[in-house]
Enzyme design. Structure first.
Site, short mmCIF file in Angstrom:
data_model
loop_
_atom_site.label_atom_id
_atom_site.label_comp_id
_atom_site.label_asym_id
_atom_site.label_seq_id
_atom_site.Cartn_x
_atom_site.Cartn_y
_atom_site.Cartn_z
N PRO A 32 0.81 -1.22 0.00
CA PRO A 32 0.00 0.00 0.00
C PRO A 32 0.84 1.27 0.00
O PRO A 32 0.34 2.35 -0.30
CB PRO A 32 -0.84 -0.11 1.27
CG PRO A 32 -0.16 -1.12 2.12
CD PRO A 32 0.54 -2.05 1.19
N ARG A 58 -2.01 -8.66 -21.02
CA ARG A 58 -2.86 -8.34 -22.16
C ARG A 58 -2.18 -7.41 -23.16
O ARG A 58 -2.64 -7.26 -24.30
CB ARG A 58 -4.19 -7.74 -21.70
CG ARG A 58 -4.07 -6.38 -21.06
CD ARG A 58 -5.41 -5.94 -20.45
NE ARG A 58 -6.45 -5.83 -21.44
CZ ARG A 58 -6.63 -4.78 -22.23
NH1 ARG A 58 -5.80 -3.74 -22.15
NH2 ARG A 58 -7.62 -4.74 -23.10
N ASP A 109 -7.65 1.87 -25.26
CA ASP A 109 -8.27 1.63 -23.96
C ASP A 109 -8.23 2.90 -23.13
O ASP A 109 -7.39 3.78 -23.35
CB ASP A 109 -7.51 0.55 -23.19
CG ASP A 109 -7.80 -0.84 -23.72
OD1 ASP A 109 -8.79 -0.99 -24.44
OD2 ASP A 109 -7.02 -1.76 -23.42
#
Length: 245
Positions: free
Chosen positions: A89, A154, A169
């Site tokens: 985080p 991808r 995209d």
């Protein structure tokens, strides 16, 4: 691309790597996956991988030894110089730009932690990249690793059916993607914009660019601060702002 994942819960990845685009990438030889339970590298009979933090405090901390040895073993079998990614985080916020950067690598190693955190020596002496998928805390790094891996794989050559698919995209161009429509052109009185059925490809492309700009202005105006707009886009933006009044 070779992808190794260090996790205490390797079974979590079976479904993700065995379906959809990630499976297709593996079958095409574009990516290979190896999930390692780093508990197997623990040097004690109980295979303990965590301990209490020095100085006290809540929670347990992952010990350096199992992860150091696991990464060392993986690197010794690699022909490349792997990037070692810590899901954390406190890390750099993950973006499409970062995905594109990682997609240029030959070998990635992901470290998925649990418990309170990592021994700082892992961060300082093994890791090349620290990544966070958002400003929130998960139980472990596995879900974050899955998100990053899917986003990166991808982008590899010959993975998507249409290699141009990812180029427009959301975030790939710096802006959010334009709206999409498909058949029927009239669904219960809700009609597709006329320009999309006109056959005029120049007008269609202009419409898509303007709609992309409009959607970005409405939903993520902060992104526009990082983009050098063309004169035409600046004119469109002024029109869009007036439309919102």
């Amino acid at each position: 691309m070779k992808i190794d994942v260090l996790s205490l819960f390797p079974e979590m990845f079976a479904g993700v790597f065995g379906h959809s685009i990630l499976k297709k990438a593996s079958e095409a030889g574009a990516a290979s996956y190896n999930v390692v339970n780093f508990r197997e590298y623990a040097d004690n009979k109980h295979q303990t991988v965590d301990d209490y933090p020095y100085g006290g405090g809540a929670g347990m901390v992952l010990k350096p030894q199992p992860i150091f040895d696991a990464v060392s073993d993986i690197k010794s079998k690699s022909d490349a110089n792997p990037r070692v990614i810590l899901l954390c985080p406190q890390g750099e916020r993950f973006t499409q730009k970062k995905a594109e950067e990682l997609a240029e690598s030959e070998h990635l190693i992901f470290i998925c932690g649990h418990y309170e955190g990592y021994d700082e020596r892992i961060r300082e002496h093994i890791v090349t990249d620290e990544i966070s998928i958002g400003d929130y805390v998960l139980t472990g790094g596995e879900l974050g690793a899955m998100v990053v891996i899917d986003s990166v794989v991808r982008l590899l050559p010959n993975v998507l059916g249409n290699q141009e698919s990812h180029m427009k995209d959301s975030f790939s161009t710096g802006m959010l993607e334009h709206p999409h429509y498909t058949r029927p052109a009239d669904f219960r009185g809700l009609k597709v914009p006329d320009v999309l059925t006109s056959g005029n490809h120049l007008h269609i492309e202009q419409w898509r660019q303007r709609e992309s700009l409009k959607r970005t202005y409405q939903r993520r105006p902060d992104l526009l601060e990082q983009i050098d707009l063309t004169d035409e886009e600046r004119n469109w933006l002024e029109e869009i702002k007036k439309e919102q009044i």
